[in-house]
Design a protein around this motif. Structure first.
Motif, PDB file in Angstrom:
ATOM      1  N   THR A  50       0.861  -1.023   0.034  1.00 24.57           N
ATOM      2  CA  THR A  50      -0.251  -0.129   0.031  1.00 24.57           C
ATOM      3  C   THR A  50       0.635   1.452   0.061  1.00 24.57           C
ATOM      4  O   THR A  50       2.171   1.546   0.256  1.00 24.57           O
ATOM      5  CB  THR A  50      -0.870   0.119   1.015  1.00 24.57           C
ATOM      6  N   ALA A  51       0.383   2.391  -0.373  1.00 28.02           N
ATOM      7  CA  ALA A  51       0.675   3.079  -0.366  1.00 28.02           C
ATOM      8  C   ALA A  51      -0.208   4.811  -0.844  1.00 28.02           C
ATOM      9  O   ALA A  51      -1.168   4.573  -0.302  1.00 28.02           O
ATOM     10  CB  ALA A  51       1.446   3.601  -1.559  1.00 28.02           C
ATOM     11  N   ILE A  52       0.442   5.805  -0.005  1.00 33.89           N
ATOM     12  CA  ILE A  52      -0.094   7.027  -0.078  1.00 33.89           C
ATOM     13  C   ILE A  52      -0.128   7.507  -1.139  1.00 33.89           C
ATOM     14  O   ILE A  52       1.289   8.299  -1.403  1.00 33.89           O
ATOM     15  CB  ILE A  52       0.704   7.555   1.259  1.00 33.89           C
ATOM     16  N   VAL A  53      -1.525   9.028  -1.525  1.00 31.72           N
ATOM     17  CA  VAL A  53      -0.816   9.320  -2.496  1.00 31.72           C
ATOM     18  C   VAL A  53      -1.287  11.028  -2.085  1.00 31.72           C
ATOM     19  O   VAL A  53      -2.540  11.647  -1.730  1.00 31.72           O
ATOM     20  CB  VAL A  53      -1.646   8.616  -4.147  1.00 31.72           C
ATOM     21  N   VAL A  54      -0.329  11.808  -2.738  1.00 34.02           N
ATOM     22  CA  VAL A  54      -0.893  12.834  -1.952  1.00 34.02           C
ATOM     23  C   VAL A  54      -0.884  13.934  -3.266  1.00 34.02           C
ATOM     24  O   VAL A  54       0.097  13.651  -4.219  1.00 34.02           O
ATOM     25  CB  VAL A  54      -0.355  13.935  -1.482  1.00 34.02           C
ATOM     26  N   PRO A  55      -1.309  15.208  -3.370  1.00 26.54           N
ATOM     27  CA  PRO A  55      -1.037  16.352  -4.565  1.00 26.54           C
ATOM     28  C   PRO A  55      -0.296  16.436  -4.660  1.00 26.54           C
ATOM     29  O   PRO A  55       1.091  16.807  -3.444  1.00 26.54           O
ATOM     30  CB  PRO A  55      -2.389  17.475  -3.766  1.00 26.54           C
ATOM     31  N   THR A  56       0.690  16.660  -5.231  1.00 30.47           N
ATOM     32  CA  THR A  56       1.472  17.003  -6.101  1.00 30.47           C
ATOM     33  C   THR A  56       2.461  18.788  -5.382  1.00 30.47           C
ATOM     34  O   THR A  56       3.082  19.017  -4.544  1.00 30.47           O
ATOM     35  CB  THR A  56       1.832  17.479  -7.255  1.00 30.47           C
ATOM     36  N   VAL A  57       1.252  19.412  -5.416  1.00 27.58           N
ATOM     37  CA  VAL A  57       1.388  20.441  -5.377  1.00 27.58           C
ATOM     38  C   VAL A  57       0.247  21.515  -4.158  1.00 27.58           C
ATOM     39  O   VAL A  57      -1.742  21.119  -4.782  1.00 27.58           O
ATOM     40  CB  VAL A  57       1.944  22.174  -6.002  1.00 27.58           C
TER      41      VAL A  57
END
Length: 218
Positions: A50-57
């Motif tokens: 699993t991974a956490i995906v976040v907005p780049t900016v």
């Protein structure tokens, strides 16, 4: 005589799976509710990891400062999101597919391996069963930022490694991987420390994803 080691291994696997199911069903931050507005992140899985995906900016954080885009082989795409996960060095670097996983590497990881960050850059990742959105408050996102930043070593101490594709990269990271702190446990520990509801002990991907609502897609 060979039956005894096989029986012991099978028993361990059964006990591990059972305790993982029970442990992942015990909530942390049980009263947490997804806010109506905030920052939309994603939790992704390939079925094992699993991974956490976040907005780049966002107004709160520009992840290009920690994960420069020129560290990947295809830096000129209009990337919108960054996927961050933590895992064991040898498993990450030497097992691009699970068929490449050898017994010595698996044993080393289970008993104490070096930590490594895996960072992927995405262009508008599509929502799916394996890429589930989660809205969190700005305060929770601030905590999440600080938690991920703790995994980023100073530039003078950080070494990068080529990823699996042209949009991802690995970085050496603090921490020791073992059965009590797997890649999926890192995901749930990070979410929990940010104040988000998740399971207590989640060594397997399903234990993380069971807390993230599925979305209907066309």
């Amino acid at each position: 005589m060979l039956l005894w080691p096989l029986a012991a291994l099978t028993s361990f696997a059964v006990i591990f799976a059972l305790t993982a199911w029970v442990g992942s069903s015990i909530p942390r931050n049980a009263g947490w509710q997804e806010p109506a507005t905030g920052i939309e992140i994603m939790i992704e899985t390939n079925g094992v990891h699993t991974a956490i995906v976040v907005p780049t900016v966002t107004a709160q954080k520009n992840w290009r400062e920690d994960f420069p885009i020129d560290h990947v082989l295809a830096p000129n795409r209009p990337y919108t999101h960054v996927s961050v996960s933590w895992g064991e060095r040898e498993v990450f670097l030497n097992t691009p597919t699970w068929s490449d996983l050898s017994l010595p590497v698996a044993i080393n990881a289970a008993t104490g391996g070096e930590g490594l960050l895996h960072v992927s850059h995405y262009v508008r990742p599509a929502l799916s069963r394996n890429h589930r959105p989660l809205t969190i408050s700005h305060d929770e996102y601030a905590k999440l930022i600080a938690l991920i930043e703790k995994e980023v070593l100073p530039e003078a101490e950080r070494q990068s490694y080529r990823g699996y594709s042209d949009y991802d990269v690995f970085y050496n990271a603090p921490g020791t991987y073992h059965l009590g702190r797997t890649c999926n446990q890192w995901t749930s520990d990070t979410l929990a420390a940010a104040g988000i509801r998740t399971g207590w002990w989640t060594p397997m991907a399903g234990g993380v994803m069971k807390w993230i609502p599925q979305v209907e897609t066309d």
